[in-house]
Motif scaffolding. Structure first.
Motif, PDB file in Angstrom:
ATOM      1  N   PRO A 473       0.819  -1.223   0.000  1.00  0.00           N
ATOM      2  CA  PRO A 473       0.000   0.000   0.000  1.00  0.00           C
ATOM      3  C   PRO A 473       0.843   1.258   0.000  1.00  0.00           C
ATOM      4  N   GLU A 474       2.003   1.227   0.662  1.00  0.00           N
ATOM      5  CA  GLU A 474       2.871   2.401   0.697  1.00  0.00           C
ATOM      6  C   GLU A 474       3.439   2.703  -0.692  1.00  0.00           C
ATOM      7  N   ALA A 475       3.888   1.649  -1.390  1.00  0.00           N
ATOM      8  CA  ALA A 475       4.442   1.843  -2.734  1.00  0.00           C
ATOM      9  C   ALA A 475       3.375   2.337  -3.698  1.00  0.00           C
ATOM     10  N   PHE A 476       2.155   1.806  -3.563  1.00  0.00           N
ATOM     11  CA  PHE A 476       1.074   2.220  -4.449  1.00  0.00           C
ATOM     12  C   PHE A 476       0.704   3.683  -4.185  1.00  0.00           C
ATOM     13  N   GLU A 477       0.619   4.059  -2.925  1.00  0.00           N
ATOM     14  CA  GLU A 477       0.317   5.453  -2.581  1.00  0.00           C
ATOM     15  C   GLU A 477       1.399   6.385  -3.119  1.00  0.00           C
ATOM     16  N   ALA A 478       2.652   5.973  -2.990  1.00  0.00           N
ATOM     17  CA  ALA A 478       3.750   6.795  -3.508  1.00  0.00           C
ATOM     18  C   ALA A 478       3.670   6.924  -5.027  1.00  0.00           C
ATOM     19  N   PHE A 479       3.311   5.830  -5.703  1.00  0.00           N
ATOM     20  CA  PHE A 479       3.130   5.866  -7.159  1.00  0.00           C
ATOM     21  C   PHE A 479       2.046   6.874  -7.532  1.00  0.00           C
ATOM     22  N   LEU A 480       0.908   6.830  -6.837  1.00  0.00           N
ATOM     23  CA  LEU A 480      -0.184   7.753  -7.144  1.00  0.00           C
ATOM     24  C   LEU A 480       0.264   9.202  -6.997  1.00  0.00           C
ATOM     25  N   SER A 481       1.055   9.469  -5.985  1.00  0.00           N
ATOM     26  CA  SER A 481       1.476  10.850  -5.726  1.00  0.00           C
ATOM     27  C   SER A 481       2.368  11.396  -6.829  1.00  0.00           C
ATOM     28  N   ARG A 482       2.951  10.510  -7.645  1.00  0.00           N
ATOM     29  CA  ARG A 482       3.865  10.951  -8.708  1.00  0.00           C
ATOM     30  C   ARG A 482       3.169  11.143 -10.051  1.00  0.00           C
ATOM     31  N   GLN A 483       1.855  10.923 -10.108  1.00  0.00           N
ATOM     32  CA  GLN A 483       1.138  11.014 -11.385  1.00  0.00           C
ATOM     33  C   GLN A 483       0.495  12.394 -11.519  1.00  0.00           C
ATOM     34  N   PRO A 484       1.052  13.269 -12.358  1.00  0.00           N
ATOM     35  CA  PRO A 484       0.562  14.645 -12.426  1.00  0.00           C
ATOM     36  C   PRO A 484      -0.853  14.783 -12.981  1.00  0.00           C
ATOM     37  N   ASP A 485      -1.312  13.786 -13.741  1.00  0.00           N
ATOM     38  CA  ASP A 485      -2.647  13.869 -14.325  1.00  0.00           C
ATOM     39  C   ASP A 485      -3.690  13.101 -13.528  1.00  0.00           C
ATOM     40  N   LEU A 486      -3.335  12.615 -12.348  1.00  0.00           N
ATOM     41  CA  LEU A 486      -4.306  11.947 -11.484  1.00  0.00           C
ATOM     42  C   LEU A 486      -5.042  13.020 -10.689  1.00  0.00           C
ATOM     43  N   GLY A 487      -6.275  13.294 -11.114  1.00  0.00           N
ATOM     44  CA  GLY A 487      -7.059  14.333 -10.453  1.00  0.00           C
ATOM     45  C   GLY A 487      -7.337  13.997  -8.998  1.00  0.00           C
ATOM     46  N   THR A 488      -7.763  15.010  -8.270  1.00  0.00           N
ATOM     47  CA  THR A 488      -7.976  14.839  -6.828  1.00  0.00           C
ATOM     48  C   THR A 488      -9.072  13.832  -6.506  1.00  0.00           C
ATOM     49  N   LYS A 489      -9.984  13.577  -7.447  1.00  0.00           N
ATOM     50  CA  LYS A 489     -11.075  12.621  -7.200  1.00  0.00           C
ATOM     51  C   LYS A 489     -10.778  11.237  -7.766  1.00  0.00           C
ATOM     52  N   MET A 490      -9.629  11.081  -8.442  1.00  0.00           N
ATOM     53  CA  MET A 490      -9.379   9.850  -9.192  1.00  0.00           C
ATOM     54  C   MET A 490      -8.719   8.733  -8.393  1.00  0.00           C
ATOM     55  N   ALA A 491      -8.021   9.046  -7.314  1.00  0.00           N
ATOM     56  CA  ALA A 491      -7.324   7.997  -6.561  1.00  0.00           C
ATOM     57  C   ALA A 491      -8.331   6.967  -6.068  1.00  0.00           C
ATOM     58  N   PRO A 492      -8.105   5.675  -6.314  1.00  0.00           N
ATOM     59  CA  PRO A 492      -9.085   4.662  -5.917  1.00  0.00           C
ATOM     60  C   PRO A 492      -9.354   4.673  -4.408  1.00  0.00           C
ATOM     61  N   ARG A 493     -10.639   4.736  -4.053  1.00  0.00           N
ATOM     62  CA  ARG A 493     -11.018   4.609  -2.647  1.00  0.00           C
ATOM     63  C   ARG A 493     -10.813   3.174  -2.184  1.00  0.00           C
ATOM     64  N   TYR A 494     -11.069   2.219  -3.103  1.00  0.00           N
ATOM     65  CA  TYR A 494     -10.880   0.804  -2.795  1.00  0.00           C
ATOM     66  C   TYR A 494      -9.966   0.181  -3.837  1.00  0.00           C
ATOM     67  N   VAL A 495      -9.097  -0.715  -3.403  1.00  0.00           N
ATOM     68  CA  VAL A 495      -8.226  -1.478  -4.295  1.00  0.00           C
ATOM     69  C   VAL A 495      -8.409  -2.954  -3.969  1.00  0.00           C
ATOM     70  N   ARG A 496      -8.809  -3.705  -4.958  1.00  0.00           N
ATOM     71  CA  ARG A 496      -8.986  -5.151  -4.817  1.00  0.00           C
ATOM     72  C   ARG A 496      -7.862  -5.855  -5.576  1.00  0.00           C
ATOM     73  N   VAL A 497      -7.150  -6.736  -4.921  1.00  0.00           N
ATOM     74  CA  VAL A 497      -6.065  -7.472  -5.557  1.00  0.00           C
ATOM     75  C   VAL A 497      -6.601  -8.843  -5.972  1.00  0.00           C
ATOM     76  N   VAL A 498      -6.653  -9.079  -7.290  1.00  0.00           N
ATOM     77  CA  VAL A 498      -7.251 -10.302  -7.815  1.00  0.00           C
ATOM     78  C   VAL A 498      -6.172 -11.224  -8.368  1.00  0.00           C
ATOM     79  N   PRO A 499      -6.344 -12.549  -8.237  1.00  0.00           N
ATOM     80  CA  PRO A 499      -5.360 -13.474  -8.830  1.00  0.00           C
ATOM     81  C   PRO A 499      -5.358 -13.402 -10.348  1.00  0.00           C
ATOM     82  N   GLU A 500      -6.533 -13.153 -10.951  1.00  0.00           N
ATOM     83  CA  GLU A 500      -6.628 -12.913 -12.386  1.00  0.00           C
ATOM     84  C   GLU A 500      -7.893 -12.105 -12.639  1.00  0.00           C
TER      85      GLU A 500
END
Length: 560
Positions: A473-500
């Motif tokens: 979760p820390e790496a993913f949050e850091a990745f999101l913070s580096r995306q200049p075109d990720l609007g303030t409402k776009m960050a996923p509220r929920y993240v589901r990790v699926v096997p496929e």
């Protein structure tokens, strides 16, 4: 061998042109590798056309259903229908029970062509007036035997003409019963000719057909341009990422089409020393995304061209040499395409892009693509309400989200069904997906809306990770913070990790299933607080969330 430079007016003409051409025309694997000439494929189509004429009841709509994998019988029957002036309804083998029966009966099929592997699907179905022919059986071969000497054009139900129905192909809509789009011989022949010109298809090409032939992509974008250009066709019974490279090497394939997640599956295979040892020069399809297209070109040395043109034919976008990365092109000849705000009916402003081509004003720029000019849409079979919805106010509404840059180039942003409204701001799932796809740990990404516990939607993302990778979760949050075109409402509220990633029969993400499950699933789900930072959702947290939904009277929305 008959050659001609005359533009084809019907698909029947394209089938007849194969007569006398003894070059390799159709290749397939069935325990051993088989190669049939163009002449042989035309002969097989002519035999089935003659059988079709004799079996079709008098006065019936000349429609037959084809419930087959990508076996040679499928193109044989497509050719037979073209020659006889009949129409094929492509039947999806992932449909079951009453839904499967509905597809067959809705399209007025009096014949159903299937194979032994699919017979269990038909058990117990009530299909009055439908005769079933089972390919690969002695009975089937006996039926065909008297017609072995048939030639193209000898047996017709209705003389093939540009306006003759040839396909009744179901659209892969995410909600409601599928709609059967009407496709005429003239429109299909013109589409095949256009793609053959665009991609310089010639007799030395081999088109690898690995997408299902019951779907418009494989027929319109792969089989038809091969017919026009005189190229050979190589069939794969069902798409297989692990067999892809071996197939294209063995067949000498030069071209293939893809839909949905197919490219991601190919990229998820283990790299091989011979990844670039093949003759492929082009892949054409939809939904690969700029990130995956670049990865594919780097690994396999093959350019992917993204296109746009639905089975319905209501609008098309044409790529030009100056099309910028990420864009699909400009409006096709004769089309007057506009990006319209469906709520106001006004045209959306031009997109603002940064130096890296990232969208900065998505909320304002994204709208529904509308064709205000002439449309090639030929309707839906026995569905006037759906036709009226597509052609509101004299315009053709595609049901797809786009944005247009200042130079007029169009960019795909997803389906209107995939639009989210977060804190009164409209967002497009595909735009967020393209951003999240940059995360190197992800092999597949799906973005969709789940209802907020108070009002509107919240963004949820399903991620499939590379083998051996654990979600951080820390790496993913850091990745999101580096995306200049990720609007303030776009960050996923929920993240589901699926096997496929769950997909449909055409390899498109099954967003309906993901949406309905939401955060109530066996897979790990992470929740992002408004201040930032993800925490694992526990069973007690789910219970607390459900209580808040119930208190707001929105619990039923979780089952939509």
């Amino acid at each position: 061998m008959r050659t001609t430079t005359t533009a084809p007016e019907t698909v029947a003409e394209l089938i007849a042109r194969q007569w006398g051409d003894h070059r390799p025309g159709l290749m397939y694997e069935d325990g051993a590798r088989h190669v049939l000439t163009h002449h042989r494929t035309a002969r097989e189509a002519a035999a089935r056309a003659a059988l079709l004429v004799d079996l079709m009841p008098a006065g019936a709509e000349p429609h037959l259903g084809v419930l087959l994998d990508n076996t040679p019988e499928f193109p044989f029957w497509l050719g037979a229908a073209a020659l006889a002036g009949a129409a094929v309804a492509g039947i999806n083998p992932t449909r079951r029970g009453p839904e499967l029966a509905r597809d067959i009966l809705h399209t007025d099929c009096r014949l159903l062509i299937t194979e032994p592997a699919h017979l269990p699907l038909l058990r117990g179905l009530d299909l009055p007036g439908v005769r079933v022919l089972v390919t690969g059986t002695e009975e089937y071969e006996a039926l065909l035997a008297p017609y072995a000497a048939a030639k193209p054009g000898e047996a017709v139900l209705r003389a093939p003409a540009p306006g003759s129905r040839l396909l009744l192909y179901f659209t892969s809509g995410s909600t409601g019963a599928p709609k059967a789009a009407v496709c005429s011989q003239g429109r299909l022949a013109a589409a095949g000719a256009s793609l053959a010109r665009q991609f310089s298809v010639g007799p030395d090409d081999v088109h690898y057909v690995c997408m299902p032939l019951f779907h418009g992509n494989a027929v319109i974008a792969d089989w038809l341009p091969a017919l026009v250009g005189g190229a050979a066709v190589a069939l794969r019974r069902r798409f297989s990422a692990s067999a892809f490279l071996d197939d294209v090497q063995a067949y000498g394939a030069t071209y293939f089409t893809y839909v949905g997640r197919a490219v991601q599956y190919l990229l998820a295979t283990e790299p091989r020393p011979d990844d670039r040892s093949h003759s492929l020069r082009l892949g054409f399809g939809t939904e690969a995304g700029a990130v995956d297209a670049a990865r594919f070109a780097e690994r396999f040395g093959v350019r992917l061209v993204e296109g746009y043109g639905a089975t319905e034919g209501g609008a098309s976008v044409q790529r030009t040499p100056d099309t910028p990365p990420g864009a699909l092109g400009r409006a096709g000849a004769g089309d007057d395409l506009a990006v319209i705000d469906p709520e106001t009916g006004a045209e959306c402003p031009a997109a603002v892009l940064d130096g890296d081509g990232r969208l900065l004003n998505g909320s304002a720029a994204i709208g529904e693509l509308v064709n205000r000019g002439r449309s090639l849409f030929e309707g839906y079979w026995r569905n006037p309400d759906a036709e009226a919805d597509r052609t509101r106010d004299g315009w053709y509404w595609t049901g797809d989200l786009f944005f247009r840059d200042a130079a007029g180039f169009l960019y795909f942003a997803g389906r209107t069904d995939d639009r989210l409204r977060v804190d009164s701001e409209n967002l497009a799932a595909a735009v967020i997906e393209n951003i999240l796809a940059r995360w190197p740990d992800a092999t597949a990404v799906a973005v969709y809306g789940v209802p907020d516990e108070v009002a509107g939607d919240q963004v949820m993302a399903a991620l499939s990770l590379r083998d051996g990778t654990v979600f951080s979760p820390e790496a993913f949050e850091a990745f999101l913070s580096r995306q200049p075109d990720l609007g303030t409402k776009m960050a996923p509220r929920y993240v589901r990790v699926v096997p496929e990633m769950p997909v449909t029969a055409t390899n498109k993400i099954h967003r309906v299933a993901l949406r309905r499950t939401g955060f109530r699933c066996a897979d790990p789900v992470w929740h992002r607080s408004p201040a930032g930072g993800y925490t694992l959702v526990t069973p007690s947290a789910v219970s607390a969330l459900l209580a808040r939904y119930e208190a707001q009277g929105r619990l039923d929305l979780l089952h939509r």
